[in-house]
Design a protein around this motif. Structure first.
Motif, PDB file in Angstrom:
ATOM      1  N   THR A 152     -26.045   4.016 -11.575  1.00 54.60           N
ATOM      2  CA  THR A 152     -26.323   4.791 -13.222  1.00 54.60           C
ATOM      3  C   THR A 152     -26.915   5.367 -13.563  1.00 54.60           C
ATOM      4  O   THR A 152     -28.457   6.123 -12.761  1.00 54.60           O
ATOM      5  N   ILE A 153     -27.154   5.924 -14.288  1.00 52.76           N
ATOM      6  CA  ILE A 153     -27.298   7.409 -14.968  1.00 52.76           C
ATOM      7  C   ILE A 153     -28.823   6.631 -15.725  1.00 52.76           C
ATOM      8  O   ILE A 153     -30.010   7.743 -15.616  1.00 52.76           O
ATOM      9  N   VAL A 154     -28.718   5.157 -16.092  1.00 52.80           N
ATOM     10  CA  VAL A 154     -30.226   5.284 -16.726  1.00 52.80           C
ATOM     11  C   VAL A 154     -31.229   5.034 -16.034  1.00 52.80           C
ATOM     12  O   VAL A 154     -32.317   5.514 -16.171  1.00 52.80           O
ATOM     13  N   ASN A 155     -30.709   4.720 -15.189  1.00 52.25           N
ATOM     14  CA  ASN A 155     -32.448   5.211 -13.763  1.00 52.25           C
ATOM     15  C   ASN A 155     -32.261   6.587 -12.808  1.00 52.25           C
ATOM     16  O   ASN A 155     -33.064   6.349 -11.755  1.00 52.25           O
ATOM     17  N   LEU A 156     -31.281   7.460 -13.944  1.00 49.49           N
ATOM     18  CA  LEU A 156     -31.083   8.618 -12.757  1.00 49.49           C
ATOM     19  C   LEU A 156     -30.792   8.394 -11.508  1.00 49.49           C
ATOM     20  O   LEU A 156     -30.851   9.371 -10.610  1.00 49.49           O
ATOM     21  N   PHE A 157     -29.613   7.433 -11.183  1.00 49.66           N
ATOM     22  CA  PHE A 157     -28.863   7.084 -10.130  1.00 49.66           C
ATOM     23  C   PHE A 157     -29.714   6.707  -9.134  1.00 49.66           C
ATOM     24  O   PHE A 157     -29.588   6.706  -7.479  1.00 49.66           O
ATOM     25  N   GLY A 158     -30.792   5.981  -9.440  1.00 48.24           N
ATOM     26  CA  GLY A 158     -31.684   5.311  -8.253  1.00 48.24           C
ATOM     27  C   GLY A 158     -33.180   5.349  -7.966  1.00 48.24           C
ATOM     28  O   GLY A 158     -33.895   5.412  -7.614  1.00 48.24           O
ATOM     29  N   LEU A 159     -33.191   7.241  -9.156  1.00 44.97           N
ATOM     30  CA  LEU A 159     -34.755   8.286  -8.424  1.00 44.97           C
ATOM     31  C   LEU A 159     -35.840   7.153  -9.380  1.00 44.97           C
ATOM     32  O   LEU A 159     -37.294   6.890  -9.199  1.00 44.97           O
ATOM     33  N   LEU A 160     -35.482   5.812 -10.348  1.00 43.38           N
ATOM     34  CA  LEU A 160     -36.373   5.051 -10.848  1.00 43.38           C
ATOM     35  C   LEU A 160     -35.826   4.220 -10.833  1.00 43.38           C
ATOM     36  O   LEU A 160     -35.290   3.701 -10.560  1.00 43.38           O
ATOM     37  N   PRO A 161     -37.634   3.641 -10.825  1.00 38.85           N
ATOM     38  CA  PRO A 161     -37.238   1.647  -9.693  1.00 38.85           C
ATOM     39  C   PRO A 161     -36.501   1.048 -10.817  1.00 38.85           C
ATOM     40  O   PRO A 161     -37.668  -0.379 -11.449  1.00 38.85           O
ATOM     41  N   PHE A 162     -35.733   1.036 -11.597  1.00 38.83           N
ATOM     42  CA  PHE A 162     -35.240  -0.293 -12.470  1.00 38.83           C
ATOM     43  C   PHE A 162     -34.387  -0.071 -12.510  1.00 38.83           C
ATOM     44  O   PHE A 162     -33.372   0.860 -12.164  1.00 38.83           O
ATOM     45  N   ASP A 163     -33.711  -0.867 -13.045  1.00 36.50           N
ATOM     46  CA  ASP A 163     -32.339  -1.336 -13.417  1.00 36.50           C
ATOM     47  C   ASP A 163     -31.829  -1.352 -15.019  1.00 36.50           C
ATOM     48  O   ASP A 163     -32.252  -2.151 -15.570  1.00 36.50           O
ATOM     49  N   GLY A 164     -30.918  -0.625 -15.500  1.00 36.12           N
ATOM     50  CA  GLY A 164     -30.615  -0.369 -16.712  1.00 36.12           C
ATOM     51  C   GLY A 164     -29.660  -1.428 -17.484  1.00 36.12           C
ATOM     52  O   GLY A 164     -29.472  -2.324 -16.554  1.00 36.12           O
ATOM     53  N   PRO A 165     -29.959  -1.267 -18.926  1.00 42.62           N
ATOM     54  CA  PRO A 165     -28.185  -2.643 -19.580  1.00 42.62           C
ATOM     55  C   PRO A 165     -27.231  -2.612 -18.843  1.00 42.62           C
ATOM     56  O   PRO A 165     -26.839  -1.798 -18.919  1.00 42.62           O
TER      57      PRO A 165
END
Length: 592
Positions: A482-495
């Protein structure tokens, strides 16, 4: 070009309707049903099973889950004979000779091979009770006959395997002996052969019945392209597909007496069916019972057979319980002469396209070992098949564009005289040998092919947990990035509503480029739809199976290449680069 613009407008409006329907109707309904199912499992209070009662096919005994009782506890409390095959594990309950403990060895709940295997059948005493049972309906003259409470005796074999059938026996108070031989193949088909010997002094008349009963339904209802629920083939009445909600709100559905056919309950990937004796007429029924513990039931009752004193009769049922693997199901249809058994898999209205397309895709899968590659190659083959039609489509578009200046002159000449303009344009088409509908037919013909491919990817178990490359480990599931967490680079899931993976974005870009191959419509409304449609499709397909999104992106890429070649051959300017430049240049204001 007017024809082409109208086509885009029609697509856009259709997509908007589908998106609105999905958002405002399907999603709330799915969430409502999921919550209701969870609450029902948590709050349902049921009574212990009653004994000493003969059950007609539609009369499942009130019984069910003991609060807090686990599946293992329910299995352990009754005498059983084990099942062990390359595809199945479980046991047969000697009370009722019931198939109520079955797991599918080859399938796991998630893509993780260490996750639990799929549980198909569970005892009635559990929250997810689901079983198949075969018995008889008799009378006082026949004495007690095998039913839900009958305790059978294991008289032959100690474990059911493809090489070792088992035999169960039961003798009633009238001297009628039932010997049941159960065998199984290496996949999912059981044969249940009953030998009924009448050692009494009078003839006995009895009817066989079979039922598939479950105490819940899928918590996530299927979408409109897939049937889940009751299914069967009722002789000359043909295929029967009945949803859970239909029987909840009505009386039992009875297709009518049949000679030949089958019945059961199907999920997206799994099914449980019974094939009754094909030579004896029987009645099929699909029901929902609210007495005691609510349950769904697909059952049959055969016409009575009579066994004379000192004589024997044989009754043969088949029970399918397992995964809806296409070659396995097709083989059963032929091997056991089961009418239309391949329709256990929901190929849809375009059966004649959908199934051959799967066969093609499966061929490429066996050749290359990857269903993702099979999808790409199948798309190329489909493109080659439709190349002559596409050539006519783009040639028609090119001819329409060539006469565009003449059409503009006619509009100026006739002004508000629409009838005169229409007649003049028809004459222009005739003089230039142009068929204005020629560009539509290839598109209309290809629409069923697209939906057929969508069905293949969505419904076939072969696509379940099938990997592609990289992060796509399941072509039947949405792109997990998902683009929300920069495709897995950030440690969270978006809505969830903002979930937008890599492949949907790639698809959106290719669709944007494909639409920019044509001039931007001068009408502001059409131009807005022209611009925003790729974005709408991008978000809409974000929740679709990754295999379908990959197909669409690849198909768009091939279409861009194909259209470029054909239009160049027709001597028509390709608008892509000018349209892209126009996005970054300021358009001059129209003269006042």
């Amino acid at each position: 070009m007017e024809n082409n613009r109208n086509y885009f407008v029609a697509i856009a409006l259709s997509v908007l309707i589908l998106v609105a329907w999905q958002y405002f109707y399907v999603n709330p309904r799915m969430e409502k049903d999921r919550i209701a199912a969870e609450k029902a499992q948590q709050t349902q209070q049921v009574q212990p099973q009653q004994g000493g009662q003969q059950a007609a096919p539609g009369q499942a005994l009130p019984g069910g889950a003991v609060p807090g009782e686990s599946r293992d506890q329910a299995v352990a409390k009754s005498a059983r004979v084990a099942i062990d095959t390359p595809a199945l594990s479980g046991s047969i309950n000697l009370t009722g000779a019931r198939f109520d403990d079955l797991k599918l060895k080859g399938y796991h709940e998630t893509v993780d091979p260490k996750s639990p295997v799929i549980t198909l059948f569970s005892p009635a005493e559990t929250a997810d009770g689901y079983f198949t049972e075969i018995g008889y309906i008799g009378s006082d003259a026949t004495g007690s006959v095998p039913g839900p409470q009958t305790v059978w005796t294991l008289s032959g074999g100690d474990k059911l395997t493809p090489a070792t059938p088992v035999t169960l026996t039961y003798t009633n108070d009238k001297g009628v002996t039932f010997a049941r031989t159960i065998s199984v193949d290496e996949n999912y088909m059981f044969q249940v052969v009953d030998s009924i010997k009448n050692d009494s002094a009078a003839p006995v008349s009895l009817s066989s019945y079979g039922r598939v009963t479950r105490f819940n339904k899928p918590t996530t209802p299927s979408i409109y392209v897939l049937h889940e629920g009751f299914i069967g083939v009722a002789g000359d009445n043909g295929l029967q597909e009945v949803g859970y909600s239909k029987v909840e709100d009505s009386q039992p559905i009875e297709p009518g007496k049949s000679t030949g056919g089958w019945l059961g309950i199907t999920d997206k990937y799994w099914a449980a069916t019974i094939v009754p004796p094909q030579e004896t007429p029987f009645d099929i029924r699909f029901s929902h019972f609210a007495d005691g513990r609510p349950r769904y039931q697909s059952d049959y009752k055969s016409d009575a057979i009579t066994v004379a004193p000192g004589q024997s009769a044989e009754v043969k049922n088949l029970v399918f319980a397992g995964a809806k693997e296409v070659p396995v199901v097709d083989n059963y249809e032929v091997a056991y002469s089961i009418p239309n058994f391949d329709k256990l898999i929901d190929w849809g209205w375009f059966y004649f396209i959908t199934k051959p397309m799967f066969k093609m895709m499966d061929f490429f899968f066996r050749l290359f070992g990857n269903f993702g590659i099979a999808i790409l190659i199948t798309t190329i083959v489909v493109k080659l098949i439709f190349f002559p039609l596409a050539n006519k489509q783009y040639a028609s578009m090119a001819n329409m564009k060539k006469v565009q200046p003449k059409m503009e002159e006619l509009k100026k000449k006739f002004g508000d005289d629409r009838m005169g303009l229409q007649q003049a344009m028809m004459q222009l088409y005739k003089d230039e040998k142009i068929n204005p509908l020629a560009g539509c037919w290839p598109i209309l013909i290809q629409i069923p092919v697209f939906f057929a491919l969508y069905k293949v990817i969505y419904i076939t178990i072969e696509m379940r947990h099938a990997p592609f490359f990289g992060w796509i480990r399941d072509l039947s599931a949405p792109d997990p990035t998902t683009i929300v967490n920069l495709f897995g680079l950030l440690p969270f899931d978006g809505p969830a509503f903002l979930h937008l993976g890599v492949w949907p974005i790639i698809m959106g870009v290719t669709m944007f480029l494909q639409m920019r191959m044509n001039p931007t419509p001068p009408d502001p409304t059409q131009a807005m739809l022209f611009t925003w449609m790729p974005l709408v499709f991008t978000f809409m397909l974000a929740s679709f199976p990754a295999g379908l999104v990959i197909y669409w992106a690849w198909n768009n890429t091939l279409s861009i290449t194909q259209q470029s070649i054909i239009m160049k051959r027709q001597g028509v300017k390709i608008e892509l680069f000018d349209n892209l430049k126009g996005l970054f240049t300021k358009r001059p204001k129209p003269a006042e």
